[in-house]
Design an enzyme around this catalytic site. Structure first.
Site, PDB file in Angstrom:
ATOM      1  N   TYR A  20       0.844  -1.201   0.000  1.00 44.04           N
ATOM      2  CA  TYR A  20       0.000   0.000   0.000  1.00 44.04           C
ATOM      3  C   TYR A  20       0.881   1.254   0.000  1.00 44.04           C
ATOM      4  O   TYR A  20       0.669   2.177  -0.776  1.00 44.04           O
ATOM      5  CB  TYR A  20      -0.934  -0.021   1.213  1.00 44.04           C
ATOM      6  CG  TYR A  20      -1.720   1.247   1.380  1.00 44.04           C
ATOM      7  CD1 TYR A  20      -2.759   1.552   0.511  1.00 44.04           C
ATOM      8  CD2 TYR A  20      -1.412   2.152   2.394  1.00 44.04           C
ATOM      9  CE1 TYR A  20      -3.478   2.740   0.650  1.00 44.04           C
ATOM     10  CE2 TYR A  20      -2.117   3.330   2.534  1.00 44.04           C
ATOM     11  CZ  TYR A  20      -3.152   3.614   1.663  1.00 44.04           C
ATOM     12  OH  TYR A  20      -3.849   4.799   1.798  1.00 44.04           O
ATOM     13  N   GLU A  42     -11.402   6.244   4.502  1.00 42.28           N
ATOM     14  CA  GLU A  42     -10.776   7.112   5.513  1.00 42.28           C
ATOM     15  C   GLU A  42     -11.785   7.455   6.611  1.00 42.28           C
ATOM     16  O   GLU A  42     -11.435   7.521   7.790  1.00 42.28           O
ATOM     17  CB  GLU A  42     -10.219   8.383   4.873  1.00 42.28           C
ATOM     18  CG  GLU A  42      -9.008   8.147   3.977  1.00 42.28           C
ATOM     19  CD  GLU A  42      -7.767   7.645   4.699  1.00 42.28           C
ATOM     20  OE1 GLU A  42      -7.724   7.659   5.949  1.00 42.28           O
ATOM     21  OE2 GLU A  42      -6.831   7.216   4.003  1.00 42.28           O
ATOM     22  N   TRP A  50      -5.381   2.312  10.258  1.00 42.58           N
ATOM     23  CA  TRP A  50      -5.549   2.091   8.828  1.00 42.58           C
ATOM     24  C   TRP A  50      -5.367   0.610   8.496  1.00 42.58           C
ATOM     25  O   TRP A  50      -6.013   0.077   7.597  1.00 42.58           O
ATOM     26  CB  TRP A  50      -4.568   2.964   8.030  1.00 42.58           C
ATOM     27  CG  TRP A  50      -4.724   2.724   6.560  1.00 42.58           C
ATOM     28  CD1 TRP A  50      -3.806   2.166   5.722  1.00 42.58           C
ATOM     29  CD2 TRP A  50      -5.864   3.006   5.748  1.00 42.58           C
ATOM     30  NE1 TRP A  50      -4.314   2.084   4.441  1.00 42.58           N
ATOM     31  CE2 TRP A  50      -5.578   2.594   4.434  1.00 42.58           C
ATOM     32  CE3 TRP A  50      -7.117   3.565   6.015  1.00 42.58           C
ATOM     33  CZ2 TRP A  50      -6.484   2.722   3.387  1.00 42.58           C
ATOM     34  CZ3 TRP A  50      -8.022   3.693   4.965  1.00 42.58           C
ATOM     35  CH2 TRP A  50      -7.696   3.268   3.676  1.00 42.58           C
TER      36      TRP A  50
END
Length: 194
Positions: A20, A42, A50
């Site tokens: 990522y 988000e 995350w």
């Protein structure tokens, strides 16, 4: 991780997190569907890591119709209840309902503006902001641009779009490049090695 490339320390050595970091985070994004996905993810991250959301990303894509705002905007109570029982996503009623509302707000914005991409990129004057931070503690949680974005999105009816969430969205979609100076993904790092 088997290579020795220098990276931002937040990604650690988890292969999915490294991928990522290396391939998505900070890359300028101009695709409406992808921008909608990142705005929703988000917001889903609020109060979580995350990594938690990244691990459930495919579950989110499946549960939320590939992040198609037109389909999500039509979700009703039956879909909400199904989502609340879906172990592939974070089962938070407020975030699930906000996603549906955000799809509706997205469609209204696109109907008014013609497209989301130029509207959202106006907050950085259409050009990625390249920051020059050497250490994680220097990276801000929000900026004037993310505060302006948050205010604008809230006025349009979006939820889970606070200034910190908006800044994380800006980082993720390459509106700002917050790769640290010593990271192989920072433009200066690469320029110095040409």
């Amino acid at each position: 991780m088997t290579d020795a490339l220098p990276r931002c320390p937040w990604c650690g050595d988890d292969p999915a997190y490294v991928a990522y970091h290396d391939n998505e985070w900070g890359v300028p994004e101009h695709d409406d569907t992808r921008l909608f996905e990142m705005l929703i993810l988000e917001g889903a991250q609020a109060g979580l890591s995350w990594r938690t959301i990244l691990q459930r990303r495919e579950g989110y894509r499946e549960a939320f119709a590939g992040f198609d705002p037109e389909r999500i905007a039509r979700f009703g109570e039956a879909e909400v209840q199904a989502l609340l029982n879906n172990p592939g996503i974070v089962r938070h009623a407020g975030k699930i309902r906000a996603t549906i509302g955000n799809a509706q707000a997205w469609l209204a914005l696109v109907d008014r503006e013609g497209a989301f991409v130029p509207w959202i990129w106006q907050f950085v004057d259409g050009t990625p902001q390249i920051n020059r931070f050497a250490h994680l503690h220097e990276v801000p949680a929000s900026t004037e641009a993310s505060r302006a974005m948050s205010r604008a999105l809230k006025r349009l009816g979006f939820k889970f779009v606070g200034e910190t969430i908006c800044y994380a969205f800006m980082q993720a979609t390459g509106m700002v490049n917050d790769h640290l100076l010593g990271c192989h993904r920072h433009p200066q790092y690469n320029a110095e090695r040409l």
